[in-house]
Design a protein around this motif. Structure first.
Motif, short mmCIF file in Angstrom:
data_model
loop_
_atom_site.label_atom_id
_atom_site.label_comp_id
_atom_site.label_asym_id
_atom_site.label_seq_id
_atom_site.Cartn_x
_atom_site.Cartn_y
_atom_site.Cartn_z
N GLU A 216 -6.07 2.80 12.70
CA GLU A 216 -6.31 4.24 12.62
C GLU A 216 -5.09 5.00 12.11
OE1 GLU A 216 -7.99 5.86 16.15
OE2 GLU A 216 -9.82 4.66 15.99
N VAL A 217 -3.90 4.60 12.57
CA VAL A 217 -2.69 5.30 12.14
C VAL A 217 -2.39 5.02 10.67
CG1 VAL A 217 -0.19 5.50 12.44
CG2 VAL A 217 -1.67 5.37 14.44
N ILE A 218 -2.49 3.77 10.25
CA ILE A 218 -2.22 3.44 8.84
C ILE A 218 -3.24 4.11 7.94
CG2 ILE A 218 -2.05 1.57 7.15
CD1 ILE A 218 -1.18 -0.27 9.51
N LYS A 219 -4.51 4.05 8.32
CA LYS A 219 -5.55 4.67 7.50
C LYS A 219 -5.33 6.18 7.40
CE LYS A 219 -9.73 5.68 8.92
NZ LYS A 219 -11.14 5.65 9.35
N VAL B 170 -5.10 8.31 3.96
CA VAL B 170 -6.11 9.33 3.65
C VAL B 170 -5.51 10.73 3.60
CG1 VAL B 170 -8.21 10.43 4.50
CG2 VAL B 170 -8.03 7.94 4.53
N ASN B 171 -4.54 11.01 4.49
CA ASN B 171 -3.94 12.34 4.54
C ASN B 171 -2.82 12.55 3.53
OD1 ASN B 171 -5.65 13.05 6.64
ND2 ASN B 171 -4.23 12.37 8.22
N GLY B 172 -2.54 11.52 2.72
CA GLY B 172 -1.56 11.68 1.66
C GLY B 172 -0.12 11.44 2.04
N VAL B 173 0.13 10.99 3.28
CA VAL B 173 1.50 10.67 3.67
C VAL B 173 2.01 9.51 2.82
CG1 VAL B 173 2.99 9.91 5.57
CG2 VAL B 173 1.09 11.49 6.03
N LEU C 120 -4.34 -4.37 8.43
CA LEU C 120 -4.18 -4.40 6.97
C LEU C 120 -5.30 -5.19 6.30
CD1 LEU C 120 -0.32 -4.91 6.73
CD2 LEU C 120 -1.60 -2.84 6.15
N ASP C 121 -5.74 -6.27 6.93
CA ASP C 121 -6.88 -7.04 6.40
C ASP C 121 -8.12 -6.15 6.31
OD1 ASP C 121 -5.44 -9.37 6.09
OD2 ASP C 121 -6.06 -10.22 8.02
N ARG C 122 -8.33 -5.36 7.35
CA ARG C 122 -9.50 -4.46 7.40
C ARG C 122 -9.38 -3.37 6.32
NH1 ARG C 122 -11.13 -1.19 12.90
NH2 ARG C 122 -12.93 -0.02 12.07
N LEU C 123 -8.18 -2.83 6.16
CA LEU C 123 -7.96 -1.79 5.16
C LEU C 123 -8.09 -2.34 3.74
CD1 LEU C 123 -5.01 -0.04 6.99
CD2 LEU C 123 -7.21 1.04 6.43
N GLU C 124 -7.72 -3.61 3.55
CA GLU C 124 -7.88 -4.22 2.24
C GLU C 124 -9.36 -4.37 1.91
OE1 GLU C 124 -5.83 -7.73 -0.36
OE2 GLU C 124 -6.54 -8.31 1.63
#
Length: 213
Positions: free
Chosen positions: A16-19, A23-26, A53-57
């Motif tokens: 959630e934090v990485i996503k 998404v918020n442009g950080v 990271l696997d999930r985000l990929e």
């Protein structure tokens, strides 16, 4: 200091934090990250971070490279336009189905979102407005009470927000136009003309698509 919900697993927190930062442009497209830097940021081991990271990929938000580490993915114009087409189909269907069938609780929540959107515009807080834009559109689709539709909308919005934020940064005047369109959609949902609600939502989505082109 990051506020991480204790009720969630470490890998869920990491995801959630990485996503959110992507998404918020950080972290914009092309940003290079390392598991170590993420581990230091989130104060957790690399195991839950790798899982996140696997999930985000799989979602297409990052690319993992054995030699380079983690790279935040650029969202291509082609992909953005594909997302718009899917949103158009999902939301116009929801608009027609829900017009005249929603209860007071639904509109109380929608009105709260709209009120906060107006406040975000006055403060020129694009990040908050974009998040509230997400909530407005997801709220409409959630009104169908169909888990598959809601899940599909959520997946689309993660990538869509990246494009929307860029649009508003380039054209701040669009914020009030977007808000006024939301108001018209809200009032149409409370009426009895499903065709009108569908038309207003379609024009709203198509307008942003036109700006992107």
């Amino acid at each position: 200091m990051l506020n991480l919900p204790v009720s969630k697993t470490m890998k869920e927190q990491a995801y959630e934090v990485i996503k959110a930062n992507i998404v918020n442009g950080v972290w914009s497209g092309g940003t290079f990250l390392t598991e170590k830097s993420l581990s230091d940021l989130l104060h957790m081991s690399k195991t839950p971070i790798r899982s996140a990271l696997d999930r985000l990929e799989m979602m297409g938000l990052v690319k993992l490279s054995p030699n380079q580490g983690v790279i935040v993915q650029e969202i291509s114009l082609k992909k953005i336009l594909e997302i718009y087409e899917l949103r158009l189909a999902l939301e116009t269907f929801a608009a027609r189905q829900l017009t005249g069938r929603l209860d007071a609780a639904f509109f109380e929540r929608l009105d709260d979102i709209l009120q906060r959107q107006a406040g975000a515009i006055e403060e020129e807080n694009i990040a908050d407005y974009v998040e509230l834009d997400r909530q407005f559109h997801e709220r409409i689709v959630a009104g169908l009470d169909n888990e598959e539709y809601t899940e599909a909308m959520s997946r689309l919005q993660d990538k869509f927000l990246i494009a929307v934020r860029t649009t508003f940064v380039k054209n701040k005047q669009r914020l009030w136009g977007s808000y006024e369109e939301h108001l018209r959609i809200r009032h149409a949902l409370a009426g009895q003309d499903g065709g009108l609600t569908e038309e207003l939502l379609a024009k709203h989505i198509e307008f942003v698509k036109t700006i992107m082109l």
